[in-house]
Design an enzyme around this catalytic site. Structure first.
Site, PDB file in Angstrom:
ATOM      1  N   ALA A 239       8.316   2.386  -6.380  1.00 27.65           N
ATOM      2  CA  ALA A 239       9.442   3.317  -6.517  1.00 27.65           C
ATOM      3  C   ALA A 239       9.052   4.741  -6.133  1.00 27.65           C
ATOM      4  O   ALA A 239       9.827   5.470  -5.510  1.00 27.65           O
ATOM      5  CB  ALA A 239       9.994   3.277  -7.941  1.00 27.65           C
ATOM      6  N   GLY A 240       7.831   5.151  -6.507  1.00 25.88           N
ATOM      7  CA  GLY A 240       7.375   6.490  -6.153  1.00 25.88           C
ATOM      8  C   GLY A 240       7.204   6.658  -4.655  1.00 25.88           C
ATOM      9  O   GLY A 240       7.494   7.729  -4.096  1.00 25.88           O
ATOM     10  N   ASP A 241       6.730   5.604  -3.988  1.00 26.80           N
ATOM     11  CA  ASP A 241       6.589   5.647  -2.533  1.00 26.80           C
ATOM     12  C   ASP A 241       7.955   5.711  -1.862  1.00 26.80           C
ATOM     13  O   ASP A 241       8.151   6.435  -0.883  1.00 26.80           O
ATOM     14  CB  ASP A 241       5.830   4.414  -2.034  1.00 26.80           C
ATOM     15  CG  ASP A 241       4.503   4.223  -2.737  1.00 26.80           C
ATOM     16  OD1 ASP A 241       3.863   5.226  -3.084  1.00 26.80           O
ATOM     17  OD2 ASP A 241       4.109   3.060  -2.946  1.00 26.80           O
TER      18      ASP A 241
ATOM     19  N   GLY B  10       0.864  -1.177   0.000  1.00 27.19           N
ATOM     20  CA  GLY B  10       0.000   0.000   0.000  1.00 27.19           C
ATOM     21  C   GLY B  10       0.895   1.220   0.000  1.00 27.19           C
ATOM     22  O   GLY B  10       1.918   1.250   0.691  1.00 27.19           O
TER      23      GLY B  10
ATOM     24  N   GLU C 164       0.816   4.151   1.267  1.00 22.48           N
ATOM     25  CA  GLU C 164       1.071   4.869   2.515  1.00 22.48           C
ATOM     26  C   GLU C 164       1.955   4.069   3.465  1.00 22.48           C
ATOM     27  O   GLU C 164       2.850   4.639   4.108  1.00 22.48           O
ATOM     28  CB  GLU C 164      -0.268   5.219   3.187  1.00 22.48           C
ATOM     29  CG  GLU C 164      -1.095   6.234   2.396  1.00 22.48           C
ATOM     30  CD  GLU C 164      -1.845   5.620   1.203  1.00 22.48           C
ATOM     31  OE1 GLU C 164      -2.335   6.395   0.367  1.00 22.48           O
ATOM     32  OE2 GLU C 164      -1.926   4.378   1.119  1.00 22.48           O
TER      33      GLU C 164
ATOM     34  N   ARG D   1     -10.615  -4.691  -4.126  1.00 21.49           N
ATOM     35  CA  ARG D   1     -10.687  -3.817  -2.956  1.00 21.49           C
ATOM     36  C   ARG D   1     -12.063  -3.168  -2.770  1.00 21.49           C
ATOM     37  O   ARG D   1     -12.279  -2.458  -1.786  1.00 21.49           O
ATOM     38  CB  ARG D   1      -9.628  -2.726  -3.066  1.00 21.49           C
ATOM     39  CG  ARG D   1      -9.908  -1.713  -4.164  1.00 21.49           C
ATOM     40  CD  ARG D   1      -8.703  -0.883  -4.565  1.00 21.49           C
ATOM     41  NE  ARG D   1      -7.936  -0.322  -3.492  1.00 21.49           N
ATOM     42  CZ  ARG D   1      -6.774   0.341  -3.683  1.00 21.49           C
ATOM     43  NH1 ARG D   1      -6.318   0.516  -4.914  1.00 21.49           N
ATOM     44  NH2 ARG D   1      -6.113   0.823  -2.662  1.00 21.49           N
TER      45      ARG D   1
ATOM     46  N   LYS E  95       8.796  14.074 -10.536  1.00 19.97           N
ATOM     47  CA  LYS E  95       9.585  12.852 -10.738  1.00 19.97           C
ATOM     48  C   LYS E  95       9.734  12.557 -12.231  1.00 19.97           C
ATOM     49  O   LYS E  95       8.751  12.542 -12.970  1.00 19.97           O
ATOM     50  CB  LYS E  95       8.914  11.689 -10.011  1.00 19.97           C
ATOM     51  CG  LYS E  95       8.931  11.829  -8.494  1.00 19.97           C
ATOM     52  CD  LYS E  95       8.099  10.787  -7.793  1.00 19.97           C
ATOM     53  CE  LYS E  95       6.624  11.095  -7.902  1.00 19.97           C
ATOM     54  NZ  LYS E  95       5.785  10.186  -7.085  1.00 19.97           N
TER      55      LYS E  95
ATOM     56  N   ARG F 130      -4.724   6.734  -9.953  1.00 23.73           N
ATOM     57  CA  ARG F 130      -5.244   5.402 -10.252  1.00 23.73           C
ATOM     58  C   ARG F 130      -6.511   5.581 -11.085  1.00 23.73           C
ATOM     59  O   ARG F 130      -7.596   5.803 -10.558  1.00 23.73           O
ATOM     60  CB  ARG F 130      -5.550   4.628  -8.965  1.00 23.73           C
ATOM     61  CG  ARG F 130      -4.338   4.315  -8.112  1.00 23.73           C
ATOM     62  CD  ARG F 130      -3.431   3.294  -8.782  1.00 23.73           C
ATOM     63  NE  ARG F 130      -2.353   2.867  -7.893  1.00 23.73           N
ATOM     64  CZ  ARG F 130      -1.173   3.471  -7.799  1.00 23.73           C
ATOM     65  NH1 ARG F 130      -0.930   4.542  -8.536  1.00 23.73           N
ATOM     66  NH2 ARG F 130      -0.246   3.024  -6.976  1.00 23.73           N
TER      67      ARG F 130
ATOM     68  N   ASP G 123       6.829  -4.492  -3.086  1.00 22.10           N
ATOM     69  CA  ASP G 123       6.540  -3.062  -3.031  1.00 22.10           C
ATOM     70  C   ASP G 123       7.476  -2.308  -2.095  1.00 22.10           C
ATOM     71  O   ASP G 123       7.770  -1.135  -2.314  1.00 22.10           O
ATOM     72  CB  ASP G 123       5.106  -2.837  -2.575  1.00 22.10           C
ATOM     73  CG  ASP G 123       4.096  -3.204  -3.652  1.00 22.10           C
ATOM     74  OD1 ASP G 123       4.453  -3.969  -4.565  1.00 22.10           O
ATOM     75  OD2 ASP G 123       2.957  -2.729  -3.581  1.00 22.10           O
TER      76      ASP G 123
END
Length: 317
Positions: free
Chosen positions: A255-257, A33, A35, A105, A224, A167, A293
Site C-alpha cells: 500500500a505504501g508503494d 519489491g 521499487e 535474501r 502517511k 525494515r 504486492d
C-alpha cells in the site's frame, strides 16, 4: 524517463492450500519489491519508469525480468549476476490485518549492487529518482550505491524522492536511524509513515514530525496516516488530505508503494501537492483490496472510477 528507482525485487511465494506455511502443500509464485511496485504503479498510470537492480542468473531471475518488462518498466539497467541467486520471500495472509512475511535474501544478487553499476546518464535523464530505506540496509555496497545515485541526481537537477520503508530485521536500530536520517536530509521529498516518524524522532504528533522532517532538509514531507489519509507539509503549507474507505482490506502489503506511485503520478501530471496526495490516497486504498504486492495497482480509468464513487458516497471524506 519520468522516474528511475533502485532496489531489490524478489520471488514471492504465497500459501494456497492453507494460510499457514506449515500446513500448505501448494504455493502461488509471484514477484514483489518496493521499487518495482512503484515502477509498475507508474507505468499503469501512463508514465515511463526505469528500474536499476541485479538478479541471479537463474530461472527466477529470468522469469522476473520477463514479467517486469511485460509491465512496461525499462529493465535495461538490471544486471544479471552469475555468482549469487535471486532473493525470495514467503507471505502468509492470515487475515487482512495479520500478514506475516519471511525473507530469504541474504547474499542475493541485488545485495551485491555497487556504485560502479550505475549509469550516470540514465539517472541524469530522469525527472525523479525514487529510493527506499530497504536498499541501503542490504549491504554496505548497497548503501554506497544509493548515496552515489542521490549524488548523481542532485548534480543533475533530478528530484530525489525517499520512502524510509523501515525494515528492522535488516539492520541495527542505531544504524537504521543514522542512515535513514542521512538520506532524508538529502531528499527533496520524503514519504514516511507515522511509525517511521516515531522511530526516527521519538515523537508521535504529526505536526511535530512534519516540522522535524522539514528541519532535517526535505522540502516536501508527506506523512502517511493509513486509512485516515495523509498529512503534507511544506515551508508555506500544511494540510491533512482524508483517505478512502475500502469494503475489506485483503492484503495491505504494498500500500505504501502504491501511495508513492500515485503521488509521483500526480506530480508528473502537474497536480498541486494536495491533489497529488489525494491521488496517492486513492491508489494506496485500491491496492489493499486485491491479494499481492502490486496486482491491485490501477490504471487511470479504474482509479478515476474508484475515487469518483468514493467521493459521491462521502464515506470518510
Amino acid at each position: 524517463m519520468d522516474v528511475v528507482t533502485i532496489g531489490e525485487t524478489m520471488v514471492l511465494f504465497t500459501p494456497q492450500s492453507s494460510p499457514l506455511m506449515r500446513y500448505a502443500e501448494t504455493f502461488s509464485r509471484g514477484f514483489g519489491g518496493a521499487e518495482t511496485n512503484v515502477a509498475i504503479g507508474l507505468t499503469r498510470l501512463g508514465h515511463q519508469a526505469g528500474w536499476i537492480s541485479k538478479v541471479g542468473n537463474d530461472e527466477f531471475g529470468k522469469a522476473m525480468l520477463s514479467f517486469i518488462r511485460g509491465e512496461g518498466v525499462d529493465i535495461s539497467q538490471v544486471k544479471v549476476d552469475s555468482t549469487a541467486p535471486t532473493g525470495m520471500y514467503f507471505k502468509e495472509i492470515r487475515s487482512g490485518n495479520q500478514v506475516r512475511v519471511q525473507y530469504f535474501r541474504k547474499g542475493s544478487a541485488a545485495s551485491l549492487l555497487q556504485p560502479s553499476d550505475l549509469d550516470e546518464k540514465y539517472i541524469a535523464n530522469a525527472k525523479y529518482l525514487h529510493v527506499t530505506g530497504i536498499t541501503p540496509a542490504l549491504s554496505e555496497s548497497c548503501y554506497r550505491t544509493i548515496i552515489r545515485a542521490i549524488s548523481i541526481a542532485k548534480e543533475n537537477g533530478v528530484k530525489v524522492v525517499f520512502d524510509p520503508n523501515l525494515r528492522r530485521k535488516l539492520w541495527s536500530e542505531d544504524r537504521a536511524r543514522k542512515v535513514l536520517l542521512e538520506i532524508a536530509s538529502l531528499a527533496d521529498i520524503i514519504l514516511p509513515g507515522k511509525d517511521e516518524g516515531f522511530f526516527l524522532f521519538g515523537v508521535e504528533d504529526p505536526e511535530t514530525l512534519g516540522e522535524r522532517f522539514l528541519n532535517n532538509g526535505s522540502s516536501v514531507v508527506v506523512l502517511k496516516l493509513g486509512a485516515e489519509g495523509a498529512y503534507y507539509f511544506t515551508q508555506s503549507e500544511r494540510k491533512i488530505v482524508p483517505g478512502y474507505q475500502v469494503d475489506k482490506v485483503v492484503d495491505p502489503v504494498g500500500a505504501g508503494d502504491a501511495f508513492a506511485a500515485g503521488f509521483l503520478s500526480g506530480l508528473l501530471n502537474g497536480l498541486s501537492i494536495e491533489k497529488a496526495v489525494d491521488k496517492a490516497n486513492g491508489v494506496g486504498a485500491m491496492v489493499t483490496m486485491i491479494p499481492g504486492d502490486f496486482e491491485g495497482l490501477p490504471d487511470d480509468e479504474e482509479l478515476d472510477a474508484f475515487m469518483r464513487v468514493s467521493n459521491t458516497e462521502d464515506v470518510i471524506r
